[in-house]
Design a protein around this motif. Sequence first.
Motif, PDB file in Angstrom:
ATOM      1  N   LYS A 257       0.821  -1.207   0.000  1.00 46.58           N
ATOM      2  CA  LYS A 257       0.000   0.000   0.000  1.00 46.58           C
ATOM      3  C   LYS A 257       0.858   1.262   0.000  1.00 46.58           C
ATOM      4  O   LYS A 257       0.543   2.240  -0.681  1.00 46.58           O
ATOM      5  CB  LYS A 257      -0.937   0.007   1.217  1.00 46.58           C
ATOM      6  CG  LYS A 257      -1.845  -1.210   1.310  1.00 46.58           C
ATOM      7  CD  LYS A 257      -2.720  -1.350   0.081  1.00 46.58           C
ATOM      8  CE  LYS A 257      -3.810  -2.382   0.234  1.00 46.58           C
ATOM      9  NZ  LYS A 257      -3.337  -3.761   0.410  1.00 46.58           N
ATOM     10  N   THR A 258       1.955   1.265   0.758  1.00 50.34           N
ATOM     11  CA  THR A 258       2.777   2.465   0.878  1.00 50.34           C
ATOM     12  C   THR A 258       3.568   2.756  -0.391  1.00 50.34           C
ATOM     13  O   THR A 258       3.804   3.919  -0.729  1.00 50.34           O
ATOM     14  CB  THR A 258       3.740   2.330   2.070  1.00 50.34           C
ATOM     15  OG1 THR A 258       2.967   2.154   3.265  1.00 50.34           O
ATOM     16  CG2 THR A 258       4.624   3.547   2.232  1.00 50.34           C
ATOM     17  N   PHE A 259       3.963   1.702  -1.110  1.00 50.94           N
ATOM     18  CA  PHE A 259       4.826   1.893  -2.275  1.00 50.94           C
ATOM     19  C   PHE A 259       4.169   1.454  -3.588  1.00 50.94           C
ATOM     20  O   PHE A 259       4.858   1.284  -4.596  1.00 50.94           O
ATOM     21  CB  PHE A 259       6.152   1.145  -2.071  1.00 50.94           C
ATOM     22  CG  PHE A 259       6.891   1.591  -0.836  1.00 50.94           C
ATOM     23  CD1 PHE A 259       7.384   2.881  -0.739  1.00 50.94           C
ATOM     24  CD2 PHE A 259       7.059   0.739   0.238  1.00 50.94           C
ATOM     25  CE1 PHE A 259       8.057   3.311   0.408  1.00 50.94           C
ATOM     26  CE2 PHE A 259       7.719   1.146   1.389  1.00 50.94           C
ATOM     27  CZ  PHE A 259       8.221   2.437   1.474  1.00 50.94           C
ATOM     28  N   SER A 260       2.848   1.279  -3.569  1.00 55.12           N
ATOM     29  CA  SER A 260       2.083   0.980  -4.797  1.00 55.12           C
ATOM     30  C   SER A 260       2.653  -0.223  -5.538  1.00 55.12           C
ATOM     31  O   SER A 260       2.866  -0.185  -6.758  1.00 55.12           O
ATOM     32  CB  SER A 260       2.047   2.218  -5.712  1.00 55.12           C
ATOM     33  OG  SER A 260       1.469   3.317  -5.043  1.00 55.12           O
ATOM     34  N   CYS A 261       2.892  -1.300  -4.786  1.00 47.62           N
ATOM     35  CA  CYS A 261       3.406  -2.536  -5.406  1.00 47.62           C
ATOM     36  C   CYS A 261       2.672  -3.724  -4.797  1.00 47.62           C
ATOM     37  O   CYS A 261       3.297  -4.656  -4.289  1.00 47.62           O
ATOM     38  CB  CYS A 261       4.914  -2.653  -5.214  1.00 47.62           C
ATOM     39  SG  CYS A 261       5.451  -2.639  -3.476  1.00 47.62           S
ATOM     40  N   THR A 262       1.346  -3.688  -4.866  1.00 50.88           N
ATOM     41  CA  THR A 262       0.545  -4.709  -4.196  1.00 50.88           C
ATOM     42  C   THR A 262       0.819  -6.111  -4.729  1.00 50.88           C
ATOM     43  O   THR A 262       0.649  -7.089  -4.004  1.00 50.88           O
ATOM     44  CB  THR A 262      -0.954  -4.390  -4.329  1.00 50.88           C
ATOM     45  OG1 THR A 262      -1.301  -4.300  -5.717  1.00 50.88           O
ATOM     46  CG2 THR A 262      -1.282  -3.063  -3.654  1.00 50.88           C
ATOM     47  N   GLY A 263       1.255  -6.220  -5.983  1.00 49.56           N
ATOM     48  CA  GLY A 263       1.521  -7.538  -6.552  1.00 49.56           C
ATOM     49  C   GLY A 263       2.830  -8.161  -6.106  1.00 49.56           C
ATOM     50  O   GLY A 263       3.053  -9.354  -6.361  1.00 49.56           O
ATOM     51  N   TRP A 264       3.687  -7.407  -5.457  1.00 48.31           N
ATOM     52  CA  TRP A 264       4.960  -7.961  -5.006  1.00 48.31           C
ATOM     53  C   TRP A 264       4.789  -8.832  -3.770  1.00 48.31           C
ATOM     54  O   TRP A 264       5.577  -9.729  -3.538  1.00 48.31           O
ATOM     55  CB  TRP A 264       5.960  -6.839  -4.707  1.00 48.31           C
ATOM     56  CG  TRP A 264       6.470  -6.138  -5.915  1.00 48.31           C
ATOM     57  CD1 TRP A 264       5.963  -6.186  -7.191  1.00 48.31           C
ATOM     58  CD2 TRP A 264       7.605  -5.262  -5.976  1.00 48.31           C
ATOM     59  NE1 TRP A 264       6.696  -5.397  -8.030  1.00 48.31           N
ATOM     60  CE2 TRP A 264       7.715  -4.810  -7.306  1.00 48.31           C
ATOM     61  CE3 TRP A 264       8.515  -4.806  -5.031  1.00 48.31           C
ATOM     62  CZ2 TRP A 264       8.721  -3.945  -7.723  1.00 48.31           C
ATOM     63  CZ3 TRP A 264       9.513  -3.937  -5.430  1.00 48.31           C
ATOM     64  CH2 TRP A 264       9.622  -3.512  -6.768  1.00 48.31           C
ATOM     65  N   LYS A 265       3.799  -8.519  -2.943  1.00 49.45           N
ATOM     66  CA  LYS A 265       3.492  -9.310  -1.743  1.00 49.45           C
ATOM     67  C   LYS A 265       4.705  -9.438  -0.818  1.00 49.45           C
ATOM     68  O   LYS A 265       5.163 -10.545  -0.508  1.00 49.45           O
ATOM     69  CB  LYS A 265       2.949 -10.685  -2.130  1.00 49.45           C
ATOM     70  CG  LYS A 265       1.640 -10.653  -2.910  1.00 49.45           C
ATOM     71  CD  LYS A 265       0.525  -9.984  -2.140  1.00 49.45           C
ATOM     72  CE  LYS A 265       0.065 -10.811  -0.945  1.00 49.45           C
ATOM     73  NZ  LYS A 265      -1.028 -10.124  -0.193  1.00 49.45           N
ATOM     74  N   ILE A 266       5.203  -8.296  -0.372  1.00 50.97           N
ATOM     75  CA  ILE A 266       6.269  -8.269   0.623  1.00 50.97           C
ATOM     76  C   ILE A 266       5.714  -7.614   1.890  1.00 50.97           C
ATOM     77  O   ILE A 266       5.374  -6.426   1.893  1.00 50.97           O
ATOM     78  CB  ILE A 266       7.507  -7.486   0.144  1.00 50.97           C
ATOM     79  CG1 ILE A 266       8.040  -8.059  -1.168  1.00 50.97           C
ATOM     80  CG2 ILE A 266       8.590  -7.487   1.224  1.00 50.97           C
ATOM     81  CD1 ILE A 266       8.607  -9.465  -1.053  1.00 50.97           C
ATOM     82  N   GLY A 267       5.597  -8.400   2.952  1.00 46.08           N
ATOM     83  CA  GLY A 267       5.112  -7.887   4.224  1.00 46.08           C
ATOM     84  C   GLY A 267       6.057  -8.264   5.339  1.00 46.08           C
ATOM     85  O   GLY A 267       7.103  -8.895   5.112  1.00 46.08           O
TER      86      GLY A 267
END
Length: 379
Positions: free
Chosen positions: A228-238
């Motif tokens: 959400k913060t870096f507009s890369c929802t498809g990367w799935k890094i949490g």
Amino acid sequence: MRPFGTTIFAEMSALAVRTGAVNLGQGFPDTDGPPEMLAAAEAALRGGRNQYPPGPGIPELRAAVSRHQQRFWNLEYDPDGEILITAGATEAIAATIMALCEPGDEVVCFEPFYDSYAASIALAGAVRRPVTLMPGERFTFDPEQLRAAFSGRTRLVLLNSPHNPTGKVFTRAELELIAELCREHDVYAVTDEVYEHLVFTDSGEQHIPLATLDGMRERTLRISSAGKTFSCTGWKIGWVSGPRALISAVTRVKQFLTYVNGGPFQPAIAVALDLPSAYYSDFRAGLQARRDQLSAGLAAAGLRVLPSEGTYFVTADISGKSSEDGIGFCRELPERVGVAAIPTQVFYDNQEPARTLVRFAFCKRESVIDEAVTRLAGL
């Protein structure tokens, strides 16, 4: 898992594709993230970082997460043992609940809740005890209902702030009550804080991690992600941060879910987390402007717009424009005017307070929101 069929997001996104509707349902941006992050990902892809990363996550990302939490929230976590990298916040939530809950344990959560919460609780064999957020001038809950939700079987409280789907930011007083009950009943807290940098400046609120309150760091597992913060929802890094013993428990579950993920994306997120403060303030300001743009269009279309204090989402009451409930309205909306949205009631156990509420996402380009607003005028 029989009660959990196709998600509402999949249904509405498919309907948007079939009808050519502007998709304001699923909360993903339609622009890419910061160029420094994208360049770092490309360098990692071409630089041989395409094999299994270490199980807890690469050291430079864990160190970056640690620096980030110290920088913004004055929370200290040891990158070697108190931070675990996961396949997005979704895996972090699932692994954490399954690590901490035994069958029959109870989980206090606030409805509406993101749909993966209910599924993760069910997978653990636990029981959810929802506390209802009621719409009004802002979304609030009854403190006595919260107190009554706790019992001798309560294992943890699951809290999402800033809150999806309502856009609510929990106040310090509300958080103090939650912390008091966690201490009184000796239970854990699991906090989903993926929208931590999206609290809007006109809300009068600020993001307060529950772990910063007295006696809460040692009993809180704090979850966030890059999507959400870096507009890369498809990367799935949490990631999930917390006391060493609790992170060890979560790691035991996580290693048998995805094992590891996102090898070349992890160093790129490490770069993104260290971006200057201007990135975060500009990102928030851009989303706040688009919230205002969409909110004005929804109001002009005759819908009652509820306050959005943060996140990607704004909620509107459709009762003045439709005799349908939210589900019926959202299923008809793409054909009626060419816009897709999400009925909020699907995130409640007790659906009556949200029967006419619909969630719209504003994490889109201004031109896309303009087109959606033009179409919504057809209501």
